[in-house]
Design an enzyme around this catalytic site. Structure first.
Site, short mmCIF file in Angstrom:
data_model
loop_
_atom_site.label_atom_id
_atom_site.label_comp_id
_atom_site.label_asym_id
_atom_site.label_seq_id
_atom_site.Cartn_x
_atom_site.Cartn_y
_atom_site.Cartn_z
N ASP A 30 0.86 -1.19 0.00
CA ASP A 30 0.00 0.00 0.00
C ASP A 30 0.89 1.24 0.00
OD1 ASP A 30 -3.26 0.15 0.89
OD2 ASP A 30 -2.12 2.01 0.77
N CYS A 263 -20.47 -0.82 -2.58
CA CYS A 263 -20.56 -1.56 -3.85
C CYS A 263 -21.84 -1.29 -4.64
CB CYS A 263 -20.44 -3.05 -3.60
SG CYS A 263 -18.77 -3.54 -3.23
N LYS A 266 -22.57 2.23 -6.19
CA LYS A 266 -21.50 2.58 -7.13
C LYS A 266 -21.52 1.67 -8.36
CE LYS A 266 -17.00 1.49 -6.83
NZ LYS A 266 -15.66 1.34 -6.39
C1 UDX Z 1 -22.20 -6.42 -1.64
C2 UDX Z 1 -22.31 -7.79 -2.34
O1 UDX Z 1 -23.22 -8.64 -1.61
C3 UDX Z 1 -20.95 -8.42 -2.48
O2 UDX Z 1 -21.04 -9.66 -3.18
C4 UDX Z 1 -20.05 -7.46 -3.26
O3 UDX Z 1 -18.80 -7.96 -3.52
C5 UDX Z 1 -19.96 -6.13 -2.51
O4 UDX Z 1 -21.28 -5.61 -2.34
P1 UDX Z 1 -21.99 -5.51 0.85
O5 UDX Z 1 -22.05 -4.15 0.24
O6 UDX Z 1 -20.97 -5.80 1.87
O7 UDX Z 1 -21.79 -6.62 -0.30
O8 UDX Z 1 -23.42 -5.77 1.54
P2 UDX Z 1 -24.70 -6.69 1.33
O9 UDX Z 1 -24.79 -7.66 2.44
O10 UDX Z 1 -24.79 -7.24 -0.03
O11 UDX Z 1 -25.87 -5.61 1.57
C6 UDX Z 1 -25.98 -4.46 0.72
C7 UDX Z 1 -27.09 -3.54 1.18
O12 UDX Z 1 -28.36 -4.13 0.99
C8 UDX Z 1 -27.03 -3.17 2.67
O13 UDX Z 1 -27.32 -1.80 2.82
C9 UDX Z 1 -28.10 -4.03 3.31
O14 UDX Z 1 -28.66 -3.45 4.46
C10 UDX Z 1 -29.14 -4.09 2.18
N1 UDX Z 1 -30.01 -5.27 2.22
C11 UDX Z 1 -29.49 -6.52 2.02
C12 UDX Z 1 -31.37 -5.11 2.41
O15 UDX Z 1 -31.87 -3.99 2.56
N2 UDX Z 1 -32.18 -6.22 2.40
C13 UDX Z 1 -31.70 -7.47 2.21
O16 UDX Z 1 -32.50 -8.42 2.19
C14 UDX Z 1 -30.30 -7.63 2.02
#
Ligand code: UDX
Length: 423
Positions: A30, A263, A266
């Site tokens: 890094d 993620c 974006k």
């Molecule tokens: C996500 C993808 O799941 C992962 O595969 C990718 O590489 C990066 O982005 P992450 O952003 O860590 O992962 O969170 P994730 O658990 O997927 O949840 C994303 C958002 O959706 C959160 O704000 C969560 O609160 C919301 N969510 C998720 C809901 O509102 N309802 C659900 O049923 C599931």
């Protein structure tokens, strides 16, 4: 295998520590010296369940961090590029960090025999091919004769990133070169999942399509929820009934405030931008983002209806992170709601088990409670904005509780004066 990993954010650090646990000799790189020192002192610069313990374990076996990319590349067979790809205001991703690392690796490859470079950062289709050109230009060598290149997307969820690393649903290896693919297959030997071999653009698109589909599922169930609420139908019962269809599945059907994090917002924007650039206007993706953008407004509308003017009203906000089990507040709907409530001169008190330090930097003037129970005390209304399960154990008494994240997704333990945003 000797592995170097460039970038020590969520993706790079999990990849590095994970491969080290699998027995590979790993060096993370890094440019940020503070991060390097922190990792070498055994303190992960990010919070992730189990990471501190695993870092301590792999450090004993030689895992280390450095800011010297030259030495790291020279002493490894394969380099993973895991640096950031921030968004521009228009939603497209900025590739300057990936390009800079490709240039630097290219220079090192002048002094080195065969080496494999793997792009792991989430990049729009066509990017990896551009990286090959940069590597060739800066190394004076040619792909695939002198070096290998692959695109190997990550699918890690924050909060369960180590589990996702060790038990992936699939490994995607995108490369047009068999020698490269074989080397990466060997690296992931022992992972119990299907390996999908693709070309570069297919691998890049698999990542975007996966995240876009998950985000679509969320905006879809939120839209169904908005309709259900108007019609007096319990969205959670509907989601359960729908999710039992094995073609649909029960996951990602928890309705609420919408998705945040580093993620989904974006990646859907970047895919939209790329699609439009290619001459196709993606209507579904546009709608996914629109529904997501409007969900926090639904919560504020309900709050307004309940309390009348919000000026001077004491509102307890429970939950600041974009989801549970993380300290990450990036693109968290809580931030939008805080800003809106401040415009209405509400008197806010905030609590989150892990997200308070990050939010204190953004809003140092606000009041932060030492527990959820303290925040609730004396409040005119409570907003549940993150799905932390411990919020189920708070005594809410008679106060109005507006649940934005389906913390109480079954009826049995709900507070007396409870309402859901879209159920
Ligand atoms: C996500 C993808 O799941 C992962 O595969 C990718 O590489 C990066 O982005 P992450 O952003 O860590 O992962 O969170 P994730 O658990 O997927 O949840 C994303 C958002 O959706 C959160 O704000 C969560 O609160 C919301 N969510 C998720 C809901 O509102 N309802 C659900 O049923 C599931």
């Amino acid at each position: 295998m000797n592995v170097s990993v460039s970038g020590t954010g969520y993706v790079g650090l999990i990849q590095g520590v994970g491969l080290a646990k699998k027995g590979h000799s790993v060096t993370c790189v890094d440019i940020d010296r503070a991060k390097v020192e922190s990792i070498n002192a055994g303190v992960p610069p990010i919070y992730e369940d189990g990471l501190k313990e695993l870092l301590a374990e792999v450090r004993k076996n030689g895992f280390k961090a450095t800011d010297d990319i030259r030495q790291a590349v020279l002493n490894s067979d394969i380099t993973f590029v895991c640096v950031g790809t921030p968004s521009s205001r228009h939603g497209e991703i900025k590739l300057h960090q990936v390009r800079q690392v490709a240039r630097e690796i290219g220079e090192v490859l002048r002094e080195k025999d065969y080496h494999v470079v793997v792009i792991k950062s989430t990049v729009v289709p066509g990017t990896t091919e551009g990286m090959i050109e940069l590597l060739e230009e800066h190394s004076g060598k040619s792909y695939p004769k002198d070096f290998g290149v692959a695109m190997n997307p990550e699918f890690l969820r924050e909060g369960s990133a180590l589990d996702d690393f060790f038990s992936p649903d699939r490994v995607v290896i995108g490369s047009t070169d068999k020698r490269t693919r074989d080397l990466i297959r060997k690296l992931y030997e022992g992972f119990d999942c299907e390996v999908v071999e693709t070309n570069f653009r297919e691998a890049e698109m698999i990542k975007y399509a996966s995240n876009a589909l998950l985000a679509t599922k969320l905006s879809f169930i939120n839209e169904v929820g908005n309709v259900c609420k108007r019609m007096g139908i319990d969205t959670n019962v509907v989601a359960k009934g729908v999710g039992l269809d094995h073609r649909i599945g029960p996951k990602f059907l928890r309705a609420g405030l919408g998705f945040g994090g580093s993620c989904f917002p974006k990646d859907v924007s970047a895919l939209m931008h790329k699609a439009t650039e290619s001459g196709y206007y993606p209507r579904v993706l546009r709608a996914v983002l629109d529904v997501n953008r409007d969900q926090p407004g639904k919560l504020l509308y309900l709050l307004d209806n309940k309390l009348g003017s919000l000026s001077g009203k004491r509102i307890a906000i429970l939950g600041l992170t974009f989801k549970e089990n993380t300290d990450d507040v990036r693109e968290s709907p809580s931030l939008t709601i805080i800003k809106d409530l401040l415009m209405e001169h509400a008197d806010l008190v905030l609590f989150d088990p892990m997200g308070m330090p990050a939010v204190m930097q953004l809003f140092p003037q606000l009041q932060y409670a030492q527990s959820a129970q303290h925040a609730v005390h004396g409040a005119d209304a409570v907003l549940l904005l993150t799905e932390w399960p411990q919020f189920q154990d708070v005594d809410y008494g008679d106060v109005y509780v507006l649940d934005g994240k389906n913390v109480f997704n079954t009826k049995d333990r709900r507070p007396k004066n409870y309402e859901g945003i879209c159920w």
